[in-house]
Design a protein around this motif. Sequence first.
Motif, mmCIF file in Angstrom:
data_model
loop_
_atom_site.group_PDB
_atom_site.id
_atom_site.type_symbol
_atom_site.label_atom_id
_atom_site.label_comp_id
_atom_site.label_asym_id
_atom_site.label_seq_id
_atom_site.Cartn_x
_atom_site.Cartn_y
_atom_site.Cartn_z
ATOM 1 N N ALA A 506 0.839 -1.203 0.000
ATOM 2 C CA ALA A 506 0.000 0.000 0.000
ATOM 3 C C ALA A 506 0.875 1.255 0.000
ATOM 4 O O ALA A 506 0.573 2.242 -0.688
ATOM 5 C CB ALA A 506 -0.930 -0.004 1.208
ATOM 6 N N ALA A 507 1.968 1.226 0.764
ATOM 7 C CA ALA A 507 2.878 2.373 0.798
ATOM 8 C C ALA A 507 3.543 2.584 -0.559
ATOM 9 O O ALA A 507 3.739 3.725 -1.004
ATOM 10 C CB ALA A 507 3.943 2.157 1.880
ATOM 11 N N ILE A 508 3.874 1.500 -1.246
ATOM 12 C CA ILE A 508 4.461 1.607 -2.589
ATOM 13 C C ILE A 508 3.430 2.172 -3.564
ATOM 14 O O ILE A 508 3.748 3.026 -4.405
ATOM 15 C CB ILE A 508 4.988 0.237 -3.049
ATOM 16 C CG1 ILE A 508 6.196 -0.179 -2.199
ATOM 17 C CG2 ILE A 508 5.374 0.265 -4.530
ATOM 18 C CD1 ILE A 508 6.645 -1.608 -2.411
ATOM 19 N N ALA A 509 2.180 1.707 -3.455
ATOM 20 C CA ALA A 509 1.119 2.229 -4.321
ATOM 21 C C ALA A 509 0.961 3.728 -4.123
ATOM 22 O O ALA A 509 0.815 4.483 -5.096
ATOM 23 C CB ALA A 509 -0.194 1.502 -4.031
ATOM 24 N N ARG A 510 0.999 4.182 -2.885
ATOM 25 C CA ARG A 510 0.879 5.617 -2.618
ATOM 26 C C ARG A 510 2.053 6.382 -3.235
ATOM 27 O O ARG A 510 1.877 7.459 -3.811
ATOM 28 C CB ARG A 510 0.822 5.877 -1.115
ATOM 29 C CG ARG A 510 0.606 7.352 -0.782
ATOM 30 C CD ARG A 510 0.501 7.585 0.708
ATOM 31 N NE ARG A 510 1.738 7.234 1.396
ATOM 32 C CZ ARG A 510 1.927 7.363 2.703
ATOM 33 N NH1 ARG A 510 0.937 7.818 3.457
ATOM 34 N NH2 ARG A 510 3.070 7.030 3.260
ATOM 35 N N ALA A 511 3.260 5.821 -3.137
ATOM 36 C CA ALA A 511 4.429 6.492 -3.706
ATOM 37 C C ALA A 511 4.316 6.606 -5.225
ATOM 38 O O ALA A 511 4.779 7.584 -5.823
ATOM 39 C CB ALA A 511 5.699 5.739 -3.325
ATOM 40 N N PHE A 512 3.695 5.605 -5.868
ATOM 41 C CA PHE A 512 3.576 5.605 -7.329
ATOM 42 C C PHE A 512 2.304 6.302 -7.810
ATOM 43 O O PHE A 512 2.041 6.334 -9.013
ATOM 44 C CB PHE A 512 3.619 4.176 -7.863
ATOM 45 C CG PHE A 512 5.009 3.645 -8.070
ATOM 46 C CD1 PHE A 512 5.634 3.770 -9.289
ATOM 47 C CD2 PHE A 512 5.691 3.036 -7.030
ATOM 48 C CE1 PHE A 512 6.925 3.293 -9.482
ATOM 49 C CE2 PHE A 512 6.979 2.552 -7.202
ATOM 50 C CZ PHE A 512 7.602 2.677 -8.438
ATOM 51 N N ALA A 513 1.529 6.879 -6.895
ATOM 52 C CA ALA A 513 0.251 7.488 -7.280
ATOM 53 C C ALA A 513 0.421 8.618 -8.281
ATOM 54 O O ALA A 513 -0.430 8.831 -9.146
ATOM 55 C CB ALA A 513 -0.480 8.004 -6.033
ATOM 56 N N GLY A 514 1.509 9.370 -8.204
ATOM 57 C CA GLY A 514 1.703 10.501 -9.096
ATOM 58 C C GLY A 514 2.624 10.206 -10.261
ATOM 59 O O GLY A 514 3.142 11.137 -10.881
ATOM 60 N N ASN A 515 2.842 8.897 -10.568
ATOM 61 C CA ASN A 515 3.773 8.512 -11.630
ATOM 62 C C ASN A 515 5.122 9.209 -11.443
ATOM 63 O O ASN A 515 5.574 9.988 -12.289
ATOM 64 C CB ASN A 515 3.203 8.842 -13.011
ATOM 65 C CG ASN A 515 2.002 8.000 -13.355
ATOM 66 O OD1 ASN A 515 1.997 6.792 -13.106
ATOM 67 N ND2 ASN A 515 0.969 8.619 -13.902
ATOM 68 N N PRO A 516 5.810 8.937 -10.322
ATOM 69 C CA PRO A 516 7.045 9.658 -10.005
ATOM 70 C C PRO A 516 8.175 9.307 -10.963
ATOM 71 O O PRO A 516 8.205 8.223 -11.553
ATOM 72 C CB PRO A 516 7.360 9.187 -8.584
ATOM 73 C CG PRO A 516 6.757 7.815 -8.511
ATOM 74 C CD PRO A 516 5.505 7.899 -9.324
ATOM 75 N N ARG A 517 9.121 10.215 -11.095
ATOM 76 C CA ARG A 517 10.322 9.966 -11.880
ATOM 77 C C ARG A 517 11.372 9.258 -11.030
ATOM 78 O O ARG A 517 12.149 8.461 -11.553
ATOM 79 C CB ARG A 517 10.905 11.292 -12.398
ATOM 80 C CG ARG A 517 9.915 12.166 -13.173
ATOM 81 C CD ARG A 517 9.541 11.544 -14.499
ATOM 82 N NE ARG A 517 10.708 11.164 -15.276
ATOM 83 C CZ ARG A 517 11.496 12.025 -15.923
ATOM 84 N NH1 ARG A 517 11.217 13.324 -15.903
ATOM 85 N NH2 ARG A 517 12.542 11.592 -16.611
ATOM 86 N N ILE A 518 11.409 9.597 -9.738
ATOM 87 C CA ILE A 518 12.388 9.019 -8.809
ATOM 88 C C ILE A 518 11.655 8.616 -7.535
ATOM 89 O O ILE A 518 10.838 9.377 -7.010
ATOM 90 C CB ILE A 518 13.506 10.024 -8.429
ATOM 91 C CG1 ILE A 518 14.136 10.631 -9.658
ATOM 92 C CG2 ILE A 518 14.548 9.362 -7.528
ATOM 93 C CD1 ILE A 518 13.651 12.033 -9.929
ATOM 94 N N VAL A 519 11.954 7.413 -7.031
ATOM 95 C CA VAL A 519 11.423 6.968 -5.744
ATOM 96 C C VAL A 519 12.602 6.648 -4.830
ATOM 97 O O VAL A 519 13.486 5.861 -5.197
ATOM 98 C CB VAL A 519 10.514 5.733 -5.887
ATOM 99 C CG1 VAL A 519 10.114 5.200 -4.507
ATOM 100 C CG2 VAL A 519 9.267 6.073 -6.694
ATOM 101 N N VAL A 520 12.627 7.278 -3.664
ATOM 102 C CA VAL A 520 13.621 6.965 -2.640
ATOM 103 C C VAL A 520 13.064 5.825 -1.796
ATOM 104 O O VAL A 520 11.989 5.944 -1.210
ATOM 105 C CB VAL A 520 13.913 8.192 -1.758
ATOM 106 C CG1 VAL A 520 14.860 7.823 -0.629
ATOM 107 C CG2 VAL A 520 14.487 9.331 -2.590
ATOM 108 N N CYS A 521 13.781 4.723 -1.760
ATOM 109 C CA CYS A 521 13.378 3.556 -0.962
ATOM 110 C C CYS A 521 14.304 3.490 0.252
ATOM 111 O O CYS A 521 15.468 3.096 0.124
ATOM 112 C CB CYS A 521 13.484 2.276 -1.782
ATOM 113 S SG CYS A 521 12.487 2.261 -3.283
ATOM 114 N N ASP A 522 13.803 3.909 1.405
ATOM 115 C CA ASP A 522 14.628 3.989 2.619
ATOM 116 C C ASP A 522 14.386 2.765 3.480
ATOM 117 O O ASP A 522 13.432 2.701 4.249
ATOM 118 C CB ASP A 522 14.300 5.276 3.391
ATOM 119 C CG ASP A 522 15.307 5.547 4.499
ATOM 120 O OD1 ASP A 522 16.241 4.744 4.668
ATOM 121 O OD2 ASP A 522 15.154 6.553 5.209
ATOM 122 N N GLU A 523 15.235 1.755 3.338
ATOM 123 C CA GLU A 523 15.119 0.489 4.089
ATOM 124 C C GLU A 523 13.716 -0.105 3.948
ATOM 125 O O GLU A 523 13.082 -0.454 4.947
ATOM 126 C CB GLU A 523 15.444 0.723 5.570
ATOM 127 C CG GLU A 523 16.829 1.284 5.847
ATOM 128 C CD GLU A 523 17.906 0.226 5.922
ATOM 129 O OE1 GLU A 523 17.624 -0.929 5.555
ATOM 130 O OE2 GLU A 523 19.026 0.553 6.335
#
Length: 681
Positions: A506-523
């Motif tokens: 669910a947290a990943i889905a929220r991060a991709f909600a705006g079709n991001p160019r860069i996603v920071v994955c912190d642990e």
Amino acid sequence: MSAQATNALELDDLNVDYQVRGNWKQVLRGVSFTIGPGESFGLVGESGCGKSTAAFAALHYLPRNGRVRSGSITVAGADLLSMTDADVRRMRRTDVSMVYQNPTAALNPTIHIGDQVAEVFTILGDGAADARRRARAMLEKVQISDPDGVMDRYPHQLSGGMNQRVVIAMALAKDPSLLILDEPTTGLDATVEAEVLDLVVALRQEFNTSVLFISHNLDVILRMCDRVGVLYAGRIVEQGPASEVFNNPRHPYTVGLLRCIPRAGARKDKGKLDTIPGFLPPLGAKLPGCVFAERCALAEDICRTEEPPLHEVGGGHASRCHFHERAQELPRDTAPVAIPLAKHKSDAERLPVIRARNVRKTFYQDGHDVRAVEDITFSLAPGETLGLVGESGSGKTTLARLLLGITEPDEGSLVELDGTPVASTINNRDREQVRALQIVFQNPDAALNRRFSIRRIISRALSRLNHEHGAELDNHLRDLVHSVRFDVRLIRAKPAQLSGGLKQRAAIARAFAGNPRIVVCDEPTSALDVSVQAAILNLLAELQVEKETAYLFISHDLGVVRYLSDRIAVLYLGRLMELGEAGTVYGTPQHPYTEALLSSLPRAAGEERARIRLTGEIPSHANPPSGCVFHTRCPRYIGDICKTEEPSLKEVEPGHFWRCHYSADELRNLQRVVSEEERTA
């Protein structure tokens, strides 16, 4: 019989229930195992299998809604369930200790470390002066380099590794017959984890303490434990000598867990990680047959109707499976096909999606400048993953916050998005720039609003980032949920009703909600079981190819970083020490700091490389060493030049940079000589 001759812990046919909404639901199903004097027993399994419940039962510390329905628990020869409350308190005071997963939460933030350790000896009857003296001696025993200074500090002033050593010191202060370690290294980086595990081994031998070691890190269990029990849905499904169980697994669940681990050389372009299909049965589910039947590729009708006995397979190794002879022949859940790499343009046409130039951050604490990040420069191309590694306190998360605009960098720092400079803080960035940079946090429990349903959490992100409403929002929501393999039937559930893996999806889905160019994955996978971790890593790799998203992937698990990353950046004391292609950085030669980090990785079968022990903690950012900041701990220390001259970040091979006075050939020769000596030793 003397205490030394009795088993430290015996669980016999233990059944434990939890009361949920007025109904009793079974959690442990006839669990039986023993831990002998001086023996270490590992307990592994997915979250929700009952590992911690077994530990709390052994302490007579079940929550108020928990009960032991039947079975027996014997601690150091004494029947725990027949003890009075006073006897239980005495047992906890003298015979059993526990080290928890989060050491900082286990310590009182308002009391000095020395007073907390001394309190253990005070409870045992020592006077104040003797308690302080013994507390200091105990801190020395757990290899804290400045015990006098640590005695006068608060927990928040220490690193995670230091706090964990303090908790271990308190646990061993009373010389317990049984030490319970519940995920004691999950939040620690590779070097500190290795040091803490070495410490536990040494102290266990010195005190002849028996250990119950709970972990989802199977490599740690193999290293630390004499025997292991594999727990699934509250049932021991396999048990035996650790080396035998892990090298010759005879239950489908154990085979599945072992296949989920990113092994040496595993990379996303070589093949997907194996996963275990399905989910744990719900709490209290009626399971007349094998508890693993619904997720097992070997299951037949008998598995769903008749529970298998614990079959002895030789040498104290037992498996609860009707078809244990065929367990290792299981078909792989995921075909060993490569996840295709993103289709990149040629280097001449390929512009970085983000570029950081001379990024610095200075904090002001107690009248001192603290340089948390020092002149970091790197770029990240579309569809590329840059792995960011380094010990706790090296500046990884601070760098991520600077890129996201959560923390404002020093003047002169530059962050460019598609070649255009962006504002230093998120409040001054436009909507497109905010959409472009998103983050997935380590702990989805803290990142997701517990009052809202998953539907509302993701819908809110869609509407804020894309201004979508009505049917358009519903369609995008459905597509997004499907893309992260989230069970759409659970879309109206709240975070507390979901497993750790589903919450992270669910947290990943929220991060991709705006079709991001860069996603920071912190642990993003450090707190997840190996089976859930594998599924999340596969998902991130697939989403990257589909959407050509770039990742800045932060982790202390070097095997996970190697699997997902195209390039690796190594940080130490806020400085970039090495940067290069993943295969290059993980090969020879390496910067001495990278060499030490990688030496902490568990060894592959037949590999004989010794671990390089870094002495001491990372120096203070407020008062860094002169010259090379790593020289105080460097295993390849040259001499005065390391003390007086700070090396620049130089390109030692095409695309391979490091900050060291050694040349690539010099380090290659040094590291080759050491490897040859280890092979002939």
